[in-house]
Design an enzyme around this catalytic site. Structure first.
Site, PDB file in Angstrom:
ATOM      1  CB  CYS A 136     110.527 -26.845  28.255  1.00 56.23           C
ATOM      2  SG  CYS A 136     109.566 -26.843  29.777  1.00 56.23           S
ATOM      3  CB  CYS A 157     109.108 -34.235  31.520  1.00 56.24           C
ATOM      4  SG  CYS A 157     110.152 -33.080  32.437  1.00 56.24           S
TER       5      CYS A 157
HETATM    6  N1  DGL Z   1     111.665 -30.108  31.254  1.00 61.07           N
HETATM    7  C1  DGL Z   1     110.338 -29.705  31.349  1.00 61.07           C
HETATM    8  C2  DGL Z   1     109.362 -30.401  30.464  1.00 61.07           C
HETATM    9  O1  DGL Z   1     109.739 -30.924  29.439  1.00 61.07           O
HETATM   10  C3  DGL Z   1     109.817 -28.950  32.519  1.00 61.07           C
HETATM   11  C4  DGL Z   1     109.851 -29.589  33.820  1.00 61.07           C
HETATM   12  C5  DGL Z   1     109.455 -28.652  34.941  1.00 61.07           C
HETATM   13  O2  DGL Z   1     110.046 -27.583  35.034  1.00 61.07           O
HETATM   14  O3  DGL Z   1     108.560 -29.021  35.696  1.00 61.07           O
HETATM   15  O4  DGL Z   1     108.197 -30.455  30.752  1.00 61.07           O
END
Ligand code: DGL
Length: 264
Positions: A74, A185
């Site tokens: 993440c 993301c």
């Molecule tokens: N999957 C996440 C990232 O790589 C987080 C997205 C979120 O929860 O806003 O930033």
């Protein structure tokens, strides 16, 4: 830590599954534990302090499960909490995630790069440092994407609402002539089919899932923690809706797995 212990993978939701897919492909002997903090997703608009607090709890949970390493799948959690986790657990291998600024700066032919990411990632000092380090010779246009993660979380990757929001975020980047787009993301690699219909074929899309899997392989090797036994099925936990998570797993082509409630 034992080499046949599992590797922990974390995301605010289903985004980290795009990284898990790469980890499983590269490291077929490894077993994985996956936590989705679905009850607090999205992280994109949360404060760094809130995210650090969540990660402190989740890391403790993973350690209680005997995880030998952590992949922070993440970007938003990485900018908020990776440094804190490294300080807390100096001997625990941690692989973090960051937008692919360096590869994009080498890939661009016209010097115009677009970044799709969460507000939290784009506003962070860590992202600013990445730009200073690798992108001084290229023009980088950043596009925060509020609302996109929530729509991806439903697992319906072709809904009219998702298409409309994606079009709205892509429009300024394409109008500015970006020839390289960073998917900053871990939820966004699931949009590749939609993106392929929307961006000209010469635009290169870059995410870091495969690079992160290679980094995990290197780090486990350095720590003498590569497993040489057959892997166990992935165990999943979510702080959100278990049923919905299990359904989305199926929609994304993952083998059905046990999905438990995250107790922290
Ligand atoms: N999957 C996440 C990232 O790589 C987080 C997205 C979120 O929860 O806003 O930033």
């Amino acid at each position: 830590m034992a080499a046949n212990a599992a590797v922990a993978v974390f995301d605010s939701g289903i985004g980290g599954l795009s990284v898990l897919r790469e980890l499983q492909a590269l490291l077929p002997n490894e077993s994985f534990l996956y936590v989705a903090d679905g009850g607090h997703c999205p992280y994109g608009d949360k404060t760094p302090a809130f995210i650090r607090e969540r990660l402190a709890r989740v890391a403790q949970f993973f350690r209680g499960q005997g995880a030998k390493a952590l992949v922070l799948a993440c970007n938003t959690a990485t900018v908020a909490a990776a440094a804190d986790l490294r300080e807390r657990y100096p001997g625990w291998p941690l692989v973090a995630m960051e937008p692919a600024v360096k590869p994009a700066a080498s890939a661009t032919r016209n010097g115009v790069v677009g970044v799709l990411a969460t507000t939290g990632t784009l506003q962070s000092a860590r992202f600013a440092a990445l730009l200073d380090r690798f992108a001084t010779d290229v023009k980088v246009l950043t596009q925060p994407c509020p609302g996109l993660v929530e729509l991806i979380e439903t697992g319906d990757l072709h809904s009219p609402a998702l298409c409309a929001l994606l079009d709205c975020y892509l429009q300024p980047l394409l109008a500015a002539g970006c020839d390289t787009l960073i998917l900053g993301c871990t939820h966004y690699p699931f949009l590749r089919p939609l993106l392929a219909q929307r961006v000209p074929p010469e635009v290169v899309l870059i995410d870091t899932g495969a690079a992160v899997a290679r980094q995990a392989q290197r780090l486990l090797g350095q720590f003498g923690l590569l497993s040489d036994t057959a892997s166990a099925p992935v165990r999943y936990w979510t702080s959100g809706d278990r049923e919905q998570f299990a359904q989305v797993l199926g929609r994304l082509g993952f083998a059905p797995g046990e999905v438990a409630s995250l107790p922290v």
